[in-house]
Design an enzyme around this catalytic site. Structure first.
Site, PDB file in Angstrom:
ATOM      1  N   ASN A   1      61.314  34.188  21.118  1.00 53.25           N
ATOM      2  CA  ASN A   1      62.285  34.947  20.334  1.00 53.25           C
ATOM      3  C   ASN A   1      63.245  35.594  21.331  1.00 53.25           C
ATOM      4  O   ASN A   1      62.890  36.570  21.983  1.00 53.25           O
ATOM      5  CB  ASN A   1      61.552  36.007  19.498  1.00 53.25           C
ATOM      6  CG  ASN A   1      62.513  36.932  18.772  1.00 53.25           C
ATOM      7  OD1 ASN A   1      63.719  36.692  18.736  1.00 53.25           O
ATOM      8  ND2 ASN A   1      61.977  37.999  18.192  1.00 53.25           N
TER       9      ASN A   1
ATOM     10  N   LYS B   1      65.880  37.183  20.800  1.00 52.38           N
ATOM     11  CA  LYS B   1      66.523  38.406  20.301  1.00 52.38           C
ATOM     12  C   LYS B   1      68.022  38.355  20.608  1.00 52.38           C
ATOM     13  O   LYS B   1      68.610  37.289  20.548  1.00 52.38           O
ATOM     14  CB  LYS B   1      65.815  39.645  20.880  1.00 52.38           C
ATOM     15  CG  LYS B   1      64.294  39.588  20.629  1.00 52.38           C
ATOM     16  CD  LYS B   1      63.560  40.857  20.951  1.00 52.38           C
ATOM     17  CE  LYS B   1      62.076  40.666  20.659  1.00 52.38           C
ATOM     18  NZ  LYS B   1      61.283  41.873  20.904  1.00 52.38           N
TER      19      LYS B   1
ATOM     20  N   HIS C   1      60.742  40.569  11.351  1.00 49.08           N
ATOM     21  CA  HIS C   1      60.403  41.104  12.674  1.00 49.08           C
ATOM     22  C   HIS C   1      60.456  42.629  12.606  1.00 49.08           C
ATOM     23  O   HIS C   1      61.290  43.198  11.898  1.00 49.08           O
ATOM     24  CB  HIS C   1      61.383  40.582  13.723  1.00 49.08           C
ATOM     25  CG  HIS C   1      60.933  40.881  15.115  1.00 49.08           C
ATOM     26  ND1 HIS C   1      61.122  42.122  15.695  1.00 49.08           N
ATOM     27  CD2 HIS C   1      60.277  40.132  16.025  1.00 49.08           C
ATOM     28  CE1 HIS C   1      60.587  42.098  16.916  1.00 49.08           C
ATOM     29  NE2 HIS C   1      60.074  40.908  17.145  1.00 49.08           N
TER      30      HIS C   1
ATOM     31  N   GLU D   1      61.635  44.751  14.491  1.00 52.45           N
ATOM     32  CA  GLU D   1      62.946  45.345  14.816  1.00 52.45           C
ATOM     33  C   GLU D   1      63.853  45.321  13.588  1.00 52.45           C
ATOM     34  O   GLU D   1      64.613  46.263  13.354  1.00 52.45           O
ATOM     35  CB  GLU D   1      63.566  44.593  16.006  1.00 52.45           C
ATOM     36  CG  GLU D   1      62.855  44.965  17.302  1.00 52.45           C
ATOM     37  CD  GLU D   1      62.813  43.863  18.343  1.00 52.45           C
ATOM     38  OE1 GLU D   1      63.558  42.870  18.226  1.00 52.45           O
ATOM     39  OE2 GLU D   1      62.007  43.996  19.289  1.00 52.45           O
TER      40      GLU D   1
ATOM     41  N   GLU E   1      52.314  41.114  15.371  1.00 51.10           N
ATOM     42  CA  GLU E   1      52.993  41.775  16.478  1.00 51.10           C
ATOM     43  C   GLU E   1      52.801  43.288  16.348  1.00 51.10           C
ATOM     44  O   GLU E   1      53.558  43.953  15.631  1.00 51.10           O
ATOM     45  CB  GLU E   1      54.492  41.458  16.451  1.00 51.10           C
ATOM     46  CG  GLU E   1      54.816  39.987  16.620  1.00 51.10           C
ATOM     47  CD  GLU E   1      56.201  39.786  17.207  1.00 51.10           C
ATOM     48  OE1 GLU E   1      56.292  39.079  18.213  1.00 51.10           O
ATOM     49  OE2 GLU E   1      57.173  40.359  16.696  1.00 51.10           O
TER      50      GLU E   1
ATOM     51  N   GLY F   1      57.716  44.825  23.931  1.00 49.49           N
ATOM     52  CA  GLY F   1      58.659  45.266  24.948  1.00 49.49           C
ATOM     53  C   GLY F   1      58.173  46.461  25.751  1.00 49.49           C
ATOM     54  O   GLY F   1      58.934  47.070  26.495  1.00 49.49           O
TER      55      GLY F   1
ATOM     56  N   SER G   1      54.421  41.638  24.469  1.00 49.83           N
ATOM     57  CA  SER G   1      54.191  41.607  25.918  1.00 49.83           C
ATOM     58  C   SER G   1      53.311  40.440  26.377  1.00 49.83           C
ATOM     59  O   SER G   1      52.498  40.584  27.287  1.00 49.83           O
ATOM     60  CB  SER G   1      53.615  42.941  26.398  1.00 49.83           C
ATOM     61  OG  SER G   1      54.522  43.999  26.114  1.00 49.83           O
TER      62      SER G   1
HETATM   63  P1  13P Z   1      58.008  41.117  24.008  1.00 48.64           P
HETATM   64  O1  13P Z   1      57.321  39.822  24.376  1.00 48.64           O
HETATM   65  O2  13P Z   1      59.254  41.366  24.791  1.00 48.64           O
HETATM   66  O3  13P Z   1      57.051  42.264  24.000  1.00 48.64           O
HETATM   67  O4  13P Z   1      58.519  40.943  22.493  1.00 48.64           O
HETATM   68  C1  13P Z   1      57.637  40.489  21.538  1.00 48.64           C
HETATM   69  C2  13P Z   1      58.408  40.180  20.309  1.00 48.64           C
HETATM   70  O5  13P Z   1      58.917  41.072  19.646  1.00 48.64           O
HETATM   71  C3  13P Z   1      58.559  38.765  19.923  1.00 48.64           C
HETATM   72  O6  13P Z   1      59.079  38.639  18.652  1.00 48.64           O
END
Ligand code: 13P
Length: 254
Positions: free
Chosen positions: A12, A14, A98, A100, A170, A176, A216
């Site tokens: 992803n 982003k 997601h 976010e 997740e 992150g 992560s």
């Molecule tokens: P990270 O791997 O940067 O922690 O992000 C995970 C994520 O949100 C994947 O959709």
């Protein structure tokens, strides 16, 4: 690694990568991962690079995903992207819900369920994300939150549609942050999610659905996470932005 379900590992990206940067990354991945057959490999770039990335991965083992999609098929929805537009670029997967988007765009389970129906209606595969915040985990709410998100986001999905659905667990506190759920915590949550699927649908559906872990994931922890019986892949953020680290996550998972 001997798995009950084929692993699916998705990047992803982003809101990262210009067209030139995106092409650089996928060209590298194509070379690094050319011989991988054991894992379904997916990249989910931003909309503005889908066209170029789609062309660059033609005739490769890398498949294309989008990061979001409208619940509507066409019409006056400024700034939205419809399924038919994604299909022009051979998109096969769409990330929905997601954390976010749940947080910043206030996406609700109800909206996510409508988006999932639009995704299925276009014969695409949704990757539906669920996960608890740190406060919810510390408050002992993890299972209640996951069950509520699953029941809400998958409302209206048939058993046949579930067979085409991928879930991503997740934990928000692991995204992150560099903090990964340890393999035991991931397995526990994944087994719980599979149990909820068993109650909502049936055992056959529950055993069939692939559940990715996200938060992560990196080359150093991928193998242990993927070796858990109910972890069927990964949804990778930061570490999917570099050829080396994404390729190593996949290679270390085999
Ligand atoms: P990270 O791997 O940067 O922690 O992000 C995970 C994520 O949100 C994947 O959709």
């Amino acid at each position: 690694m001997n798995k009950e379900r084929k692993l699916i590992i998705a990047g992803n990206w982003k809101m990262n990568k210009t067209v030139a940067e995106a092409l650089d990354l996928v060209r590298g991945l194509k070379i690094e991962l050319a011989n991988v057959k054991e894992v379904d490999i997916v990249v989910c770039p931003p909309f503005t690079t889908l066209s170029d990335v789609s062309e660059a991965i033609l005739d490769s083992n890398i498949r294309l995903g989008a990061q979001n999609m409208s619940e509507h098929n066409v019409g006056a929805y400024t700034g939205e992207i419809a399924a038919v537009m994604l299909k022009e670029f051979s998109v096969r997967y769409v990330i929905l819900g997601h954390s976010e988007r749940r947080q910043y765009q206030k996406e609700s389970d109800e909206l996510i369920s409508r988006k999932a129906q639009a995704v299925h209606g276009a014969s695409l595969k949704p990757i539906v994300c669920v996960g608890e915040t740190l406060a919810e985990r510390e408050g002992g709410q993890t299972e209640a939150v996951l069950e509520r998100q699953l029941r809400g986001s998958l409302a209206g999905s048939s058993k046949d549609q579930m067979a085409e659905t991928i879930l991503a667990y997740e934990p928000v506190w692991a995204i992150g942050t560099g903090k990964t759920a340890d393999a035991g915590q991931a397995q526990e949550a994944h087994a719980f999610i599979r149990g909820v699927l068993g109650k909502m649908f049936d055992e056959t559906v529950a055993r069939r659905v692939r559940i990715q872990y996200g938060g992560s994931v990196k080359p150093s922890n991928a193998r242990e996470l993927m070796s858990q019986p109910d972890v069927d892949g990964a949804l990778v953020g930061g570490a999917s932005l570099e050829t080396r680290s994404f390729a190593d996550i996949i290679k270390n998972s085999i």
